[in-house]
Write an enzyme that holds these catalytic residues in place. Structure first.
Site, PDB file in Angstrom:
ATOM      1  CE1 TYR A 183      -3.670   2.578   1.257  1.00 52.24           C
ATOM      2  CE2 TYR A 183      -1.752   3.565   2.294  1.00 52.24           C
ATOM      3  CZ  TYR A 183      -3.062   3.651   1.875  1.00 52.24           C
ATOM      4  OH  TYR A 183      -3.756   4.818   2.059  1.00 52.24           O
ATOM      5  CD  GLU A 243      -6.319   4.641  -0.386  1.00 54.61           C
ATOM      6  OE1 GLU A 243      -7.427   4.617  -0.941  1.00 54.61           O
ATOM      7  OE2 GLU A 243      -6.165   4.545   0.845  1.00 54.61           O
TER       8      GLU A 243
END
Lengths: 406, 295
Positions: A125, A213
């Site tokens: 991530y 993101e």
């Protein structure tokens, strides 16, 4: 402003960020052609079909009409048109869309990047966002890729690393290396991740974004690092200097009433309640929503008419609120500063007469510049409009009106 | 005393000859604010509202001794205007402009950091010390003189709070509109600290909204500082849904800690008197001061 995954990936690629390649399509036929082209360009023989909507949770989300998930795998070219057809035109419901879901107009046909090889693929991530408290950007990274980062933050906060960027000098090499090391990477994958983070940061700055993101970031079995998904949030205030990005806006993703309000210079957010409101100023508008709730109602909207409210904006506001069939009462709350209450009162009366036949009771609370004059205009208008001067009285009026309808 | 601005403040207006600048400069002058001139690049040497216009802030400071500026410059040029003011030695920079790109504000905030400057805003109604100086766009008549300080993220909600304070028989020492953007010059805690240290302020109203952690930070500071003066708090947006931006660029619920409920809880835990309803700011202050509340 939010944009679609396929648009975000295109932007990233332009800045040298490696992405999972894909081609967008809006019909099953176009999806088949896209898959064919992708096969020729990348050699992929499996295809990921991804619904393009402005909401997360697509993989677990379901299409109402067909029961298909929002992201599916096709293991041959033949499967692509049917599987894409089960998504296109359907209504996708995910944990972020609410029960009404969102209509899918486009799918992204993407290459399969989880192919087997010398090492196992692994998901990470990475996000970049504004740290408001520190007044600078921060890179957030985690080994727990593919998961909801808020859950990671709650259960295993030690698995999230943060690297703050000094606005004076920007991202430094050691910082990108630090993130890559903390993710436990080595060799080629490490070098690729450093490149990935550096390019990503350049894209973030270059596009005036407020949030990137990338979840998941994938290390492939041959040690490439690439973006499998991309969520990009652009700074609305900076769009004036990015005409190309402003053009990516997809109005079909937005509430039509909110779009209409924006065109009239109003800031409107549709909510689910039964009491509409029209207010000058964002803070007071939120406070007015809270008052509605405390009075036993539920706010039907947020509506800030701004500092330059006049008869036209009041009329436009009325028309938008009245289009919502759930609205059982309307509370207008204006604290006049530069905006004079007598003008607002005249605007209300004019708009009321022009629109005609307004069935729901209206409570007008005017305070500040020329408040008494405003109240007099409302009271003498002979319309079914209640006036109040003190906020508390307005709240009581809302309560009365709702009680009378119950 | 009061804070930030008073009758001795020498105020200039950046964006002086524009429509916003002109209108509000006129209003400030009528209020009695000591407006000593303004800046509009290219119009230096002329007069506007019977006051001198300068090409640069530096020229204005040298000629007038200005120490406060109010900025009405359009968003694309506002961050530049802030840095110009800081460079020229202005001590208090009040920025009204709404819609400045975040990246520009980050640069401006970094630039002014070590220059001993107080930046208020952007996207704020300004600062008023009733009876002395109004450096902002608020309706002056609402703010009667008194000993209650106000700190607020929102414009009209500040007026609402001031009005309730006045109707409760109290008055305002200084009201500071800190602004609703994601990056602002003076967060809640710094503004509260100014009022906590002001001998002419007896109690403080602190008004926030959803998004960010400024109110929580201020609440913790207030307790750590010994709760020296009563503080009344209100947070707007209890009914705002997560993930939707409510007008202000900063007003968006991102995590569990920036909801109205969470902020109100943190305020309560730190000894702040929380007004549950925006209609109860005045009465909550009276209670906090130990006075009787007339229904």
């Amino acid at each position: 402003m939010n944009i679609h995954e396929y648009q975000a990936k295109e932007i990233l690629k332009g800045y040298g960020v490696r992405i999972q390649e894909g081609i967008v399509a809006d019909t099953p036929e176009a999806a088949a052609a896209a898959a064919k082209k992708l096969n020729a360009e990348t050699g992929t023989s499996w295809f990921v079909i991804k619904a393009q909507i402005h909401a997360g949770g697509r993989g677990k989300g379901k299409i109402n009409e067909t029961g298909s998930n929002g992201v599916v795998l096709a293991k041959s070219l033949d499967e692509v048109p049917t599987k894409a057809g089960n998504i296109l035109g359907g209504t996708l419901v995910t944990h972020q869309t609410g029960a009404e879901g969102k209509k899918v107009n486009k799918v992204l046909i993407a290459q399969d990047v989880y192919y087997p090889g010398e090492s196992d693929p692994k998901e990470y991530y990475v996000s970049i966002l504004l740290d408001r408290a520190k007044g600078c950007n921060v890179i957030m990274a985690s080994t727990e890729g593919g998961m909801d980062i808020e859950e990671v933050a709650e259960h295993t906060p030690d698995k999230i690393f943060k690297e703050w960027i000094d606005p004076k000098v920007g991202l430094q090499g050691f910082q990108a290396r630090k993130v890559a090391f903390k993710l436990g990477l080595e060799g080629d994958a490490f070098k690729e991740m450093v490149k990935f983070i550096t390019a990503l940061y350049n894209a973030y700055l270059g596009t005036d974004s407020s949030m990137f993101e990338i979840n998941p970031v994938l290390k492939t079995s041959d040690n490439k690092i690439l973006a499998v998904d991309a969520k990009v949030n652009l700074d609305d205030n900076a769009l004036y200097r990015h005409k190309d990005l402003a053009a990516l806006r997809d109005l079909s993703e937005e509430d039509p009433l909110e779009v209409e309000a924006g065109e009239s210079g109003l800031n409107y957010v549709k909510l689910d309640g039964n009491v509409g409101c029209m207010v000058n100023g964002a803070g007071l508008a939120m406070a007015t929503m809270d008052i509605i709730k405390l009075s036993g109602g539920e706010p039907a909207n947020f509506l800030d008419v701004g500092g330059g409210a006049n008869a036209q904006t009041v009329e436009a506001g009325f028309r938008i609120i009245l289009k919502d069939p759930n609205v059982k009462a309307i509370l207008i709350n204006v604290f006049g500063g530069i905006v004079r209450c007598d003008r607002i009162a005249n605007g209300v009366v004019e708009a009321y007469k022009k629109i005609g036949d307004i069935k729901v009771p209206i409570i007008v609370r005017l305070q500040g510049t020329n408040a008494e004059e405003g109240a007099r205009i409302i009271d003498e208008s002979g319309l079914k409009v209640f006036s109040a001067v003190v906020l508390k009285d307005a709240a009581l009026k809302v309560q009365e009106v709702l009680a009378a309808q119950a | 005393m009061s804070v930030l601005v008073n009758k001795n403040s020498k105020v200039i207006v950046q964006g002086f000859t524009g429509s916003e600048g002109t209108f509000h400069a006129q209003q400030m002058i009528e209020y009695g604010t000591n407006v000593v001139g303004g800046v509009t690049p290219g119009k230096g040497g002329t007069k506007h509202l019977e006051r001198p216009v300068f090409n640069t802030v530096q020229d204005a400071v040298e000629a007038t001794g200005a120490n406060v500026t109010i900025i009405f410059v359009p968003p694309a040029f506002a961050a530049d205007a802030i840095m110009e003011a800081a460079d020229a030695g202005i001590q208090v920079i009040i920025t009204i402009t709404e819609g400045i790109p975040v990246k520009d504000m980050m640069t401006a905030k970094t630039y002014i950091k070590d220059r001993g400057v107080t930046l208020i805003g952007p996207n704020c109604p300004g600062v008023i010390t009733p009876g002395e100086a109004k450096v902002g766009i608020m309706p002056g008549f609402v703010f009667k003189t008194g000993r209650i300080g106000i700190v607020s993220k929102s414009g009209t909600l500040t007026y609402e709070a001031a009005d309730q304070i006045v109707k409760a028989g109290l008055g305002v020492s200084t009201a500071i509109g800190i602004g609703g953007d994601p990056i602002i010059g003076t967060p809640t805690k710094d503004a509260v600290e100014l009022l906590m240290n002001d001998p002419e302020t007896d109690a403080i109203v602190m008004i926030g909204e959803i998004g960010g952690n400024y109110e929580a930070e201020a609440a913790k500071w207030i307790k750590a500082n010994g709760n020296k003066k009563p503080v009344v708090g209100f947070i707007a947006g209890k009914t705002a849904p997560a993930g939707r931006r409510m007008g202000h660029a900063g007003a968006i619920i991102g995590g569990a800690d920036d909801t109205a409920e969470a902020k109100m809880r943190i305020m309560r835990e730190n000894g702040i008197h929380v007004a549950e309803s925006p209609a109860e700011i005045g009465s909550t202050m009276l209670k906090a001061l130990g006075k009787t509340v007339n229904a």
